[in-house]
Design a protein around this motif. Sequence first.
Motif, PDB file in Angstrom:
ATOM      1  N   TYR A 182      -9.496  19.445  56.470  1.00 48.89           N
ATOM      2  CA  TYR A 182     -10.128  20.752  56.637  1.00 48.89           C
ATOM      3  C   TYR A 182     -11.629  20.671  56.382  1.00 48.89           C
ATOM      4  O   TYR A 182     -12.414  21.394  57.008  1.00 48.89           O
ATOM      5  N   THR A 183     -12.057  19.797  55.500  1.00 50.58           N
ATOM      6  CA  THR A 183     -13.481  19.612  55.250  1.00 50.58           C
ATOM      7  C   THR A 183     -14.157  19.011  56.476  1.00 50.58           C
ATOM      8  O   THR A 183     -15.265  19.413  56.846  1.00 50.58           O
ATOM      9  N   LYS A 184     -13.499  18.056  57.118  1.00 49.00           N
ATOM     10  CA  LYS A 184     -14.049  17.460  58.339  1.00 49.00           C
ATOM     11  C   LYS A 184     -14.126  18.486  59.474  1.00 49.00           C
ATOM     12  O   LYS A 184     -15.110  18.520  60.225  1.00 49.00           O
ATOM     13  N   VAL A 185     -13.101  19.309  59.591  1.00 51.34           N
ATOM     14  CA  VAL A 185     -13.113  20.340  60.626  1.00 51.34           C
ATOM     15  C   VAL A 185     -14.226  21.344  60.349  1.00 51.34           C
ATOM     16  O   VAL A 185     -14.963  21.747  61.262  1.00 51.34           O
ATOM     17  N   LEU A 186     -14.394  21.730  59.093  1.00 50.65           N
ATOM     18  CA  LEU A 186     -15.472  22.635  58.722  1.00 50.65           C
ATOM     19  C   LEU A 186     -16.827  22.018  59.026  1.00 50.65           C
ATOM     20  O   LEU A 186     -17.717  22.692  59.561  1.00 50.65           O
ATOM     21  N   ALA A 187     -16.995  20.734  58.728  1.00 51.21           N
ATOM     22  CA  ALA A 187     -18.256  20.058  59.028  1.00 51.21           C
ATOM     23  C   ALA A 187     -18.509  20.052  60.538  1.00 51.21           C
ATOM     24  O   ALA A 187     -19.641  20.271  60.983  1.00 51.21           O
ATOM     25  N   GLY A 188     -17.460  19.825  61.324  1.00 54.69           N
ATOM     26  CA  GLY A 188     -17.607  19.869  62.774  1.00 54.69           C
ATOM     27  C   GLY A 188     -18.015  21.244  63.268  1.00 54.69           C
ATOM     28  O   GLY A 188     -18.881  21.374  64.142  1.00 54.69           O
ATOM     29  N   LEU A 189     -17.401  22.279  62.706  1.00 54.73           N
ATOM     30  CA  LEU A 189     -17.759  23.644  63.094  1.00 54.73           C
ATOM     31  C   LEU A 189     -19.200  23.967  62.717  1.00 54.73           C
ATOM     32  O   LEU A 189     -19.923  24.610  63.487  1.00 54.73           O
ATOM     33  N   LEU A 190     -19.622  23.524  61.550  1.00 53.50           N
ATOM     34  CA  LEU A 190     -21.001  23.775  61.132  1.00 53.50           C
ATOM     35  C   LEU A 190     -21.988  23.014  62.015  1.00 53.50           C
ATOM     36  O   LEU A 190     -23.048  23.556  62.367  1.00 53.50           O
ATOM     37  N   LEU A 191     -21.664  21.782  62.383  1.00 53.09           N
ATOM     38  CA  LEU A 191     -22.542  21.027  63.282  1.00 53.09           C
ATOM     39  C   LEU A 191     -22.621  21.675  64.665  1.00 53.09           C
ATOM     40  O   LEU A 191     -23.704  21.747  65.271  1.00 53.09           O
ATOM     41  N   LEU A 192     -21.490  22.147  65.157  1.00 51.95           N
ATOM     42  CA  LEU A 192     -21.500  22.826  66.459  1.00 51.95           C
ATOM     43  C   LEU A 192     -22.282  24.142  66.390  1.00 51.95           C
ATOM     44  O   LEU A 192     -22.971  24.512  67.347  1.00 51.95           O
ATOM     45  N   THR A 193     -22.200  24.835  65.255  1.00 58.47           N
ATOM     46  CA  THR A 193     -22.978  26.064  65.084  1.00 58.47           C
ATOM     47  C   THR A 193     -24.464  25.745  65.045  1.00 58.47           C
ATOM     48  O   THR A 193     -25.277  26.458  65.650  1.00 58.47           O
ATOM     49  N   LEU A 194     -24.834  24.676  64.352  1.00 53.31           N
ATOM     50  CA  LEU A 194     -26.235  24.250  64.323  1.00 53.31           C
ATOM     51  C   LEU A 194     -26.707  23.882  65.731  1.00 53.31           C
ATOM     52  O   LEU A 194     -27.815  24.259  66.141  1.00 53.31           O
ATOM     53  N   LEU A 195     -25.874  23.185  66.476  1.00 55.59           N
ATOM     54  CA  LEU A 195     -26.206  22.832  67.853  1.00 55.59           C
ATOM     55  C   LEU A 195     -26.367  24.081  68.718  1.00 55.59           C
ATOM     56  O   LEU A 195     -27.235  24.132  69.595  1.00 55.59           O
ATOM     57  N   THR A 196     -25.549  25.102  68.460  1.00 57.14           N
ATOM     58  CA  THR A 196     -25.650  26.357  69.201  1.00 57.14           C
ATOM     59  C   THR A 196     -27.031  26.975  69.030  1.00 57.14           C
ATOM     60  O   THR A 196     -27.636  27.465  69.986  1.00 57.14           O
TER      61      THR A 196
END
Length: 90
Positions: free
Chosen positions: A8-22
Amino acid sequence: MEHSVSLYTKVLAGLLLLTLLTFMQPSLYHLMPGPTAGVQLLIAAMKIGLVGAYYMHLRSEKAYLKGYVVMALMILLIFFVIVGIDVAHS
């Protein structure tokens, strides 16, 4: 199925990176509004996939429940297309 905190931490990190990319994508790549919207929608689709698969536990569900989710998304897409056509012709 028990998922670990690290997953879940990895998934959260992925979501945060995608949000930053957005947020950074329009300033990194100077595209016209149409392609920018397409890239933004692609990033949003990836985030939807992560949330659906891991946080909503669709990854471990039976095939018929996944089918219901796909059917609901297809109906939503049809409504968006109908509204888009209506707006384009008005």
